[in-house]
Write a protein that holds these residues in place. Structure first.
Motif, PDB file in Angstrom:
ATOM      1  N   ALA A  35       0.762  -0.960   0.180  1.00 21.17           N
ATOM      2  CA  ALA A  35      -0.001  -0.060  -0.108  1.00 21.17           C
ATOM      3  C   ALA A  35       1.006   1.440   0.109  1.00 21.17           C
ATOM      4  CB  ALA A  35      -0.945  -0.179   1.267  1.00 21.17           C
ATOM      5  N   GLN A  36       2.152   1.319   0.926  1.00 22.82           N
ATOM      6  CA  GLN A  36       2.949   2.428   0.788  1.00 22.82           C
ATOM      7  C   GLN A  36       3.547   2.638  -0.704  1.00 22.82           C
ATOM      8  OE1 GLN A  36       5.369   2.869   4.352  1.00 22.82           O
ATOM      9  NE2 GLN A  36       4.281   1.175   5.259  1.00 22.82           N
ATOM     10  N   LEU A  37       3.516   1.709  -1.255  1.00 22.61           N
ATOM     11  CA  LEU A  37       4.641   1.654  -2.318  1.00 22.61           C
ATOM     12  C   LEU A  37       3.501   2.397  -3.450  1.00 22.61           C
ATOM     13  CD1 LEU A  37       6.962   1.094  -4.484  1.00 22.61           C
ATOM     14  CD2 LEU A  37       5.898  -1.197  -4.911  1.00 22.61           C
ATOM     15  N   VAL A  38       2.198   2.011  -3.510  1.00 17.55           N
ATOM     16  CA  VAL A  38       1.279   2.414  -4.324  1.00 17.55           C
ATOM     17  C   VAL A  38       1.163   4.097  -4.107  1.00 17.55           C
ATOM     18  CG1 VAL A  38      -1.073   2.613  -5.030  1.00 17.55           C
ATOM     19  CG2 VAL A  38       0.225   0.487  -4.716  1.00 17.55           C
ATOM     20  N   ASP A  39       1.117   4.494  -2.619  1.00 14.98           N
ATOM     21  CA  ASP A  39       1.020   5.749  -2.355  1.00 14.98           C
ATOM     22  C   ASP A  39       2.240   6.394  -2.902  1.00 14.98           C
ATOM     23  OD1 ASP A  39      -1.365   5.350  -1.158  1.00 14.98           O
ATOM     24  OD2 ASP A  39      -0.613   4.957   0.987  1.00 14.98           O
ATOM     25  N   ALA A  40       3.273   5.957  -2.810  1.00 12.79           N
ATOM     26  CA  ALA A  40       4.612   6.580  -2.896  1.00 12.79           C
ATOM     27  C   ALA A  40       4.715   6.914  -4.451  1.00 12.79           C
ATOM     28  CB  ALA A  40       5.774   6.014  -2.667  1.00 12.79           C
ATOM     29  N   LEU A  41       4.210   5.867  -5.317  1.00 14.67           N
ATOM     30  CA  LEU A  41       4.080   6.214  -6.650  1.00 14.67           C
ATOM     31  C   LEU A  41       3.146   7.256  -7.139  1.00 14.67           C
ATOM     32  CD1 LEU A  41       4.477   5.505  -9.555  1.00 14.67           C
ATOM     33  CD2 LEU A  41       2.900   3.418  -9.292  1.00 14.67           C
ATOM     34  N   ALA A  42       1.846   7.359  -6.351  1.00 14.48           N
ATOM     35  CA  ALA A  42       0.844   8.372  -6.775  1.00 14.48           C
ATOM     36  C   ALA A  42       1.590   9.723  -6.377  1.00 14.48           C
ATOM     37  CB  ALA A  42      -0.411   7.984  -5.925  1.00 14.48           C
ATOM     38  N   ALA A  43       2.379   9.772  -5.145  1.00  9.89           N
ATOM     39  CA  ALA A  43       2.776  10.934  -4.790  1.00  9.89           C
ATOM     40  C   ALA A  43       3.833  11.659  -5.849  1.00  9.89           C
ATOM     41  CB  ALA A  43       3.463  10.888  -3.320  1.00  9.89           C
ATOM     42  N   ALA A  44       4.649  10.731  -6.249  1.00 11.28           N
ATOM     43  CA  ALA A  44       5.911  11.048  -7.317  1.00 11.28           C
ATOM     44  C   ALA A  44       5.047  11.627  -8.537  1.00 11.28           C
ATOM     45  CB  ALA A  44       6.735   9.678  -7.561  1.00 11.28           C
ATOM     46  N   ALA A  94      12.146  10.930  -8.507  1.00  4.36           N
ATOM     47  CA  ALA A  94      13.100  10.614  -7.229  1.00  4.36           C
ATOM     48  C   ALA A  94      12.209  10.520  -6.135  1.00  4.36           C
ATOM     49  CB  ALA A  94      13.905  11.859  -7.145  1.00  4.36           C
ATOM     50  N   LEU A  95      10.957  10.897  -5.928  1.00  5.07           N
ATOM     51  CA  LEU A  95      10.359  10.579  -4.632  1.00  5.07           C
ATOM     52  C   LEU A  95      10.112   9.054  -4.367  1.00  5.07           C
ATOM     53  CD1 LEU A  95       7.121  12.428  -3.431  1.00  5.07           C
ATOM     54  CD2 LEU A  95       7.304   9.860  -3.244  1.00  5.07           C
ATOM     55  N   LEU A  96       9.628   8.513  -5.542  1.00  7.70           N
ATOM     56  CA  LEU A  96       9.405   6.746  -5.426  1.00  7.70           C
ATOM     57  C   LEU A  96      10.915   6.439  -5.306  1.00  7.70           C
ATOM     58  CD1 LEU A  96       7.520   4.583  -5.584  1.00  7.70           C
ATOM     59  CD2 LEU A  96       8.033   4.398  -8.193  1.00  7.70           C
ATOM     60  N   ALA A  97      12.032   6.781  -6.133  1.00  6.85           N
ATOM     61  CA  ALA A  97      13.114   5.993  -5.936  1.00  6.85           C
ATOM     62  C   ALA A  97      13.674   6.228  -4.625  1.00  6.85           C
ATOM     63  CB  ALA A  97      14.186   6.752  -7.024  1.00  6.85           C
ATOM     64  N   GLU A  98      13.409   7.117  -3.929  1.00  8.64           N
ATOM     65  CA  GLU A  98      13.981   7.344  -2.536  1.00  8.64           C
ATOM     66  C   GLU A  98      13.271   6.446  -1.366  1.00  8.64           C
ATOM     67  OE1 GLU A  98      13.861  11.315  -1.231  1.00  8.64           O
ATOM     68  OE2 GLU A  98      15.208  12.203  -2.778  1.00  8.64           O
ATOM     69  N   PHE A  99      11.888   6.261  -1.828  1.00  6.89           N
ATOM     70  CA  PHE A  99      11.005   5.464  -0.959  1.00  6.89           C
ATOM     71  C   PHE A  99      11.593   3.810  -0.971  1.00  6.89           C
ATOM     72  CE2 PHE A  99       7.620   2.301  -0.863  1.00  6.89           C
ATOM     73  CZ  PHE A  99       7.213   2.284   0.569  1.00  6.89           C
ATOM     74  N   ARG A 141      12.324   3.399 -13.224  1.00  5.14           N
ATOM     75  CA  ARG A 141      13.590   4.136 -12.520  1.00  5.14           C
ATOM     76  C   ARG A 141      13.701   3.642 -10.922  1.00  5.14           C
ATOM     77  NH1 ARG A 141      14.157   9.899 -14.442  1.00  5.14           N
ATOM     78  NH2 ARG A 141      13.016  10.051 -16.420  1.00  5.14           N
ATOM     79  N   ALA A 142      12.530   3.355 -10.376  1.00  5.60           N
ATOM     80  CA  ALA A 142      12.662   2.778  -9.192  1.00  5.60           C
ATOM     81  C   ALA A 142      13.283   1.404  -8.860  1.00  5.60           C
ATOM     82  CB  ALA A 142      11.456   2.668  -8.341  1.00  5.60           C
ATOM     83  N   ARG A 143      13.052   0.663  -9.817  1.00  6.97           N
ATOM     84  CA  ARG A 143      13.724  -0.677  -9.826  1.00  6.97           C
ATOM     85  C   ARG A 143      15.292  -0.608 -10.234  1.00  6.97           C
ATOM     86  NH1 ARG A 143      12.700  -5.910 -10.462  1.00  6.97           N
ATOM     87  NH2 ARG A 143      10.210  -5.573 -10.703  1.00  6.97           N
ATOM     88  N   ARG A 144      15.952   0.553 -10.817  1.00  7.70           N
ATOM     89  CA  ARG A 144      17.011   0.597 -11.059  1.00  7.70           C
ATOM     90  C   ARG A 144      17.753   1.009  -9.825  1.00  7.70           C
ATOM     91  NH1 ARG A 144      15.463   2.971 -16.112  1.00  7.70           N
ATOM     92  NH2 ARG A 144      15.619   4.867 -15.383  1.00  7.70           N
ATOM     93  N   THR A 145      17.013   1.722  -8.951  1.00  4.23           N
ATOM     94  CA  THR A 145      17.517   2.217  -7.737  1.00  4.23           C
ATOM     95  C   THR A 145      17.581   0.966  -6.702  1.00  4.23           C
ATOM     96  OG1 THR A 145      16.443   4.337  -7.688  1.00  4.23           O
ATOM     97  CG2 THR A 145      16.905   3.542  -5.459  1.00  4.23           C
TER      98      THR A 145
END
Length: 338
Positions: free
Chosen positions: A268-277, A284-289, A330-334
């Motif tokens: 759920a947090q991953l989805v929220d971080a993606l939506a926020a990004a 970068a917001l999702l990548a940081e999360f 991008r997040a997967r690369r992180t």
């Protein structure tokens, strides 16, 4: 707002590391009487409210967070320490003189944000600076906040957000406040370490500390131009898939019963971080999360990192949404780089 990140200041000239350690020792023993006495003795010795609440209480809370994160302290110990710090904040507030007429502000936490102590510290530092402050506490629904604004007519709202996963809700609250004619001063690491996600959500300014909040409020605070709309509404579509993604994540991971809530929460947090990004236009917001979560999430029994599975589930469920797909890649690369 968050009280962190400030340097010692005030009539007492700040406090030293030994004082912070003494306060931590009180928390370690769960000795609320000693903790309150330490704080009030500092005030009697000439320290300011900011010296006590920012340089002692907030600094200690940061260390408590580190101890919990590294497993040195249990959740129960962290809760007990936070409760004592809340009692200390109340004791300091009881010693604060009446407001001197600077104006009226409302301090609130973003809906879904339950860590209220940082915002409480900001509220008390502002009260000591002469403001009439209404502290609304943790997780304030946007509609209730706006209703209160119409009744109270404050000069500004100070909005605290500690987690970037709450930024979509923060944006809705800021938009509602601006529609009511009240500017918002944002604070907390949820808006980015340097506050870079505050302006895209419509905040008039961002402060890193309680002292920043007091400084920013001493000058006119107005919304900066037209409300900054999102590039598109894809973040809304992402949130509509939230329940489905969580269900699919549980099916894909197949966790033990005692781990199911944790897996569902991370998904759920991953989805929220993606939506926020997507909402703030910064992958970068999702990548940081993902980078942070990679360090704390456990692997599946077969050794596959949990984040890898969850990113795959999200990518499949959101295949028709190009911006989401780009952010996930991008997040997967992180995650892979770690």
């Amino acid at each position: 707002m968050t009280p962190d990140g400030a340097t010692p200041a005030g009539t007492g000239g700040g406090v030293d590391a030994a004082t912070v350690q003494a306060y931590l020792d009180c928390l370690d023993r769960a000795d609320q009487t000693a903790a309150v006495r330490l704080a009030t003795d500092l005030l009697d010795a000439g320290a300011s409210v900011a010296d006590v609440l920012v340089d002692v209480v907030a600094a200690a809370q940061q260390e408590i967070g580190r101890r919990w994160f590294t497993g040195r302290w249990s959740v129960a110990q962290e809760h007990a320490a936070t409760h004592i710090s809340e009692l200390v904040a109340a004791a300091v507030a009881a010693r604060t003189p009446a407001p001197t007429g600077r104006g009226r502000v409302v301090v609130a936490c973003v809906e879904g944000e339950w860590h209220a102590l940082p915002a409480r510290i900001v509220a008390e530092v502002l009260r000591a600076d002469g403001w009439q402050v209404t502290f609304l506490g943790a997780s304030v629904p946007a509609r209730h906040l706006v209703s209160y604004l119409h009744q109270a007519g404050p000069d500004a709202v100070l909005l605290s957000c500690l987690l970037s996963t709450r930024l979509v809700r923060a944006g809705r609250m800021i938009e509602a406040c601006r529609a009511a004619g009240v500017p918002v001063l944002a604070g907390g690491p949820g808006f980015g370490a340097d506050g870079r996600w505050a302006a895209p959500l419509g905040a008039a300014a961002w402060g890193a500390s309680a002292r920043d909040a007091a400084r920013l409020l001493r000058r006119p605070l107005h919304p900066a131009g037209p409300f900054p709309a999102a590039a598109d509404d894809e973040y809304v579509a992402v949130l509509r898939h939230r329940r489905t993604i969580v269900q699919q994540a549980l099916y894909a991971v197949d966790p033990a019963e005692e781990d199911a809530d944790e897996v569902a929460g991370v998904a759920a947090q991953l989805v929220d971080a993606l939506a926020a990004a997507i909402r703030v236009g910064d992958p970068a917001l999702l990548a940081e999360f993902v980078g942070w979560q990679s360090g704390v999430s456990r692997a599946r029994p077969d050794g596959t990192p949990l984040l890898d599975v969850l990113l795959d589930v999200c990518a499949t469920a959101l295949a028709e949404h190009p911006r989401a797909g780009d952010h996930l890649r991008r997040a997967r690369r992180t995650a892979t780089a770690r």
